[in-house]
Design a protein around this motif. Structure first.
Motif, short mmCIF file in Angstrom:
data_model
loop_
_atom_site.label_atom_id
_atom_site.label_comp_id
_atom_site.label_asym_id
_atom_site.label_seq_id
_atom_site.Cartn_x
_atom_site.Cartn_y
_atom_site.Cartn_z
N GLN A 23 8.51 -6.72 -14.18
CA GLN A 23 9.71 -6.00 -14.26
C GLN A 23 10.64 -6.01 -13.06
N MET A 24 10.09 -5.79 -11.80
CA MET A 24 10.99 -5.54 -10.53
C MET A 24 11.25 -7.13 -10.14
N SER A 38 7.92 -2.35 -4.25
CA SER A 38 8.48 -3.23 -5.22
C SER A 38 10.06 -3.23 -5.29
N ILE A 39 10.61 -2.15 -5.49
CA ILE A 39 12.03 -1.86 -5.60
C ILE A 39 12.68 -2.53 -4.33
N GLN A 40 12.30 -2.09 -3.22
CA GLN A 40 12.56 -2.48 -1.85
C GLN A 40 12.64 -3.96 -1.76
N THR A 41 11.37 -4.73 -2.21
CA THR A 41 11.45 -6.02 -2.27
C THR A 41 12.32 -6.85 -3.09
N ARG A 42 12.72 -6.18 -4.21
CA ARG A 42 13.74 -6.59 -5.35
C ARG A 42 14.91 -7.01 -4.47
N VAL A 74 4.92 -6.80 -1.40
CA VAL A 74 5.73 -5.81 -1.87
C VAL A 74 5.94 -4.81 -0.51
N LYS A 75 5.55 -4.96 0.36
CA LYS A 75 5.64 -4.21 1.58
C LYS A 75 5.53 -5.11 2.94
N TYR A 76 6.81 -5.53 3.44
CA TYR A 76 6.49 -6.28 4.72
C TYR A 76 7.73 -6.07 5.58
N THR A 77 7.63 -6.51 6.86
CA THR A 77 8.79 -6.33 7.52
C THR A 77 9.17 -8.01 8.07
N PRO A 78 10.44 -8.10 8.37
CA PRO A 78 10.99 -9.67 8.75
C PRO A 78 10.06 -10.22 9.70
#
Length: 630
Positions: free
Chosen positions: A478-479, A523-527, A590-594
């Motif tokens: 969904q995200m 997940s929302i941040q990744t979106r 879903v959690k990472y830094t550039p």
């Protein structure tokens, strides 16, 4: 039987543009002939009429130069509505000309031959341009059932408890109905959640990534759910008052969060200022007063109950929505229900059981809402494909441009959960979503509320047999999907629950599943980090593996931010080959830094081989090395 023609409405070689058409937009149709004995091909277009029948409005002879490719054009159809089309093929068989008919295969966009009486025609949605505001389409919605979310009182006690009600001893108690021998509610049960409680948790919601709060009904009512309205112009005293509500709107707005209200306009409560069966209000209620100003809102009859009620529930008397005084009260008056709350800062409405409301009512509501707040949004409760929903013998006009901006995405929920539970293969899930994408106007598809839980269905964790890995796959879908993610309060905290009332438990403050909350947040941040996930187009990929669902999200621009999502529901490792028009795949989580990527895949023999672990997902950014240095 060999197909004598080939056509696929999901392939823009055969139909361009794909999907629904604007009223001023035409389409190019191509059909391939597979039989040299084909004499002619006609494209037949029908328009649906008021009684759900249809009649032929155009018959277009397709042209050909080589008798292999036939081509024609659907001119702009001008009037919004549901149209249908099929192909009438004349072929010479054994020296005799005869007509055969080609319509849509049930599960995809391809054509196959039918007997005319069994012909499955292609749907063609024709709509007027309309769009939901950007804040909605790029937002994340959080649905709060107010009594069960949070009590903001310092004492922790409910505000203004109602007479003859039941107050739970502990916030953690399981909800239950207290019914009499006839099965009717004897006492409504309350926990004491209120608007102050929501204000106190705005920081939590902001950190989670929420930008839209959809509130279950806030207006005065004897019940805990408030779908039996007593006074549309008064906040229920257990929830607070207008000043507290204004404070909620203001503080939410300061955090970039918009408020949507639930409007229940197909019926009122029996214990209301309008009906007033129990004389609890100092008004001339319709029940016993023929000269009541509300009398014409209702239909009285000689039945045992004595009046028309919603689905036979005597506590919910139906209203005549097109009664002028009712339309004025709810919609048109300067101080109407719509105007009172919208002008206070409410950014949108969700229409409860919208299929019970006449088209005229919904159209009037939308018109007045946009006058009151240009950047507002109108959502409807629809459980099926909203483009072709029929109720009470009429095809509804929800998505044709003058009514709803968005609908509750129950088909999304049904599809993804059926896939994750092993009930359907991945190609069937593709077909379900492609059919919706074909039928919905593009803006409606981008505004669709992609939900996996509401107050009317089992909690997603319970639906997926308490398997957290599977819940994560549903959330990830969904995200990353096209549309607006919809979170039912407490799902992110690991709440379980069967059907009502078990799905309406209190939010488990201090007992949350923090791992799950982190997964939602990330997940929302990744979106929001990957622009194609936020507002890109979708291409579904047939993986040739029943257990692996995959799709691309891409932008129609030079800016490269396209991505590939792969979901493996099985308990086994899977290796999938993808034929993609890109040079590199860089994995992101879903959690990472550039710069902190996972694996990087390069093409081998023109394809990418993706190895994916059991019950897991992978997200890749797709890159062209010629366009961007790595």
């Amino acid at each position: 039987m060999c197909k004598i023609i080939s056509f696929d409405s999901w392939n823009e070689y055969f139909k361009a543009p794909f999907g629904a058409l604007k009223i001023d937009e035409g389409a190019i149709i191509k059909v391939n002939s597979n039989d040299e004995n084909v004499c002619s091909i006609n494209l037949v277009i029908e328009k649906e009429n008021e009684d759900l029948g249809s009649e032929v409005i155009k018959k277009i002879t397709l042209n050909t130069n080589d008798r292999k490719v036939y081509e024609g054009k659907i001119e702009a159809l001008l009037l919004p509505g549901i149209y249908y089309y099929y192909f009438e093929v004349e072929i010479n068989r054994d020296g005799h000309n005869q007509k055969v008919f080609y319509g849509k295969v049930e599960q995809n966009g391809e054509a196959c031959e039918y007997a005319f009486e069994n012909l499955n025609k292609y749907q063609l949605t024709v709509y007027e341009e309309s769009s939901a505001p950007k804040w909605f389409k790029e937002g994340v919605l959080y649905h709060i059932f107010i009594d069960r979310f949070n009590n903001g009182n310092r004492t922790g006690k409910p505000s203004n408890p109602k007479k003859n009600s039941f107050i739970y001893a502990n916030w953690e108690d399981d909800p239950m109905y207290i019914k009499d021998k006839n099965g009717d509610i004897a006492r409504w049960d309350f926990y004491g959640g209120n608007l102050k409680g929501i204000i106190n948790k705005l920081g939590y919601l902001k950190k989670l990534g929420v930008s839209i709060i959809y509130l279950s009904p806030v207006f005065e009512s004897p019940s805990n759910h408030k779908y039996n309205t007593s006074d549309y112009k008064k906040i229920d005293p257990m929830f607070g008052d207008e000043e507290i509500f204004k404070e909620l709107i203001k503080k939410a707005e300061d955090k970039g969060i918009s408020i949507i209200l639930d409007g229940v306009f197909s019926h009122t409560g029996i214990d209301s200022k309008y009906f007033n069966k129990f004389n609890n209000y100092d008004t001339k209620g319709a029940y016993e007063n023929e000269d009541s100003p509300y009398r014409n809102w209702y239909t009285f009859d000689d039945s045992e109950v004595g009046y028309d009620c919603w689905w036979g529930i005597k506590d919910l008397p139906n209203v005549n929505e097109l009664e002028p005084s009712y339309i004025d009260y709810i919609i048109k008056n300067e101080d109407s229900v719509l105007n009172k709350w919208t002008k206070m800062g409410v950014k949108g409405w969700r229409l409860d059981v919208v299929d019970e409301l006449p088209d005229q009512f919904v159209t009037e509501f939308k018109r007045e809402l946009k006058l009151a707040e240009k950047e507002s949004v109108l959502v409807g409760e629809v459980w099926e494909d909203a483009s072709n929903k029929a109720s009470y013998g009429q095809r509804r006009k929800y998505l044709l441009g003058k009514q709803l901006d968005s609908v509750m995405g129950y088909p999304f929920r049904k599809g993804i959960l059926s896939f994750l539970k092993g009930e359907i293969p991945s190609y069937k899930l593709n077909d379900i979503y492609m059919s919706m994408k074909e039928n919905y106007p593009p803006e409606a598809f981008k505004s669709n509320l992609n939900l996996i839980g509401t107050h009317d269905v089992k909690r997603v964790k319970t639906e997926l047999n308490d398997d957290k890995d599977m819940v994560k796959l549903a959330v990830l879908a969904q995200m990353t999907f096209e549309g607006v993610p919809y979170i039912y309060y407490g799902d992110e905290a690991g709440l379980q629950g069967g059907k009502d009332p078990d799905n309406r438990k209190t939010y488990p403050w201090k007992n949350e599943d923090n791992e799950m909350i982190d997964f939602y947040r990330n997940s929302i941040q990744t979106r929001h980090r990957i622009k194609s996930l936020l507002n890109g187009e979708t291409k579904f990929i047939y993986t040739m593996d029943d257990d692996v669902f995959a799709y691309e999200r891409y932008l129609n621009s030079d800016e490269e931010d396209d991505c590939l999502i792969v979901i493996n529901r099985s308990e086994n490792y899977k290796s999938i080959n993808f034929d993609l028009d890109y040079d590199l795949l860089d994995e992101v989580g879903v959690k990472y830094t550039p710069g902190d990527y996972g694996i990087t895949l390069e093409k081998e023999n023109g394809k990418f081989k993706v190895d994916i672990a059991p019950k897991s997902f992978m997200i890749f950014k797709m890159k062209h090395t010629l366009n961007k240095d790595l």
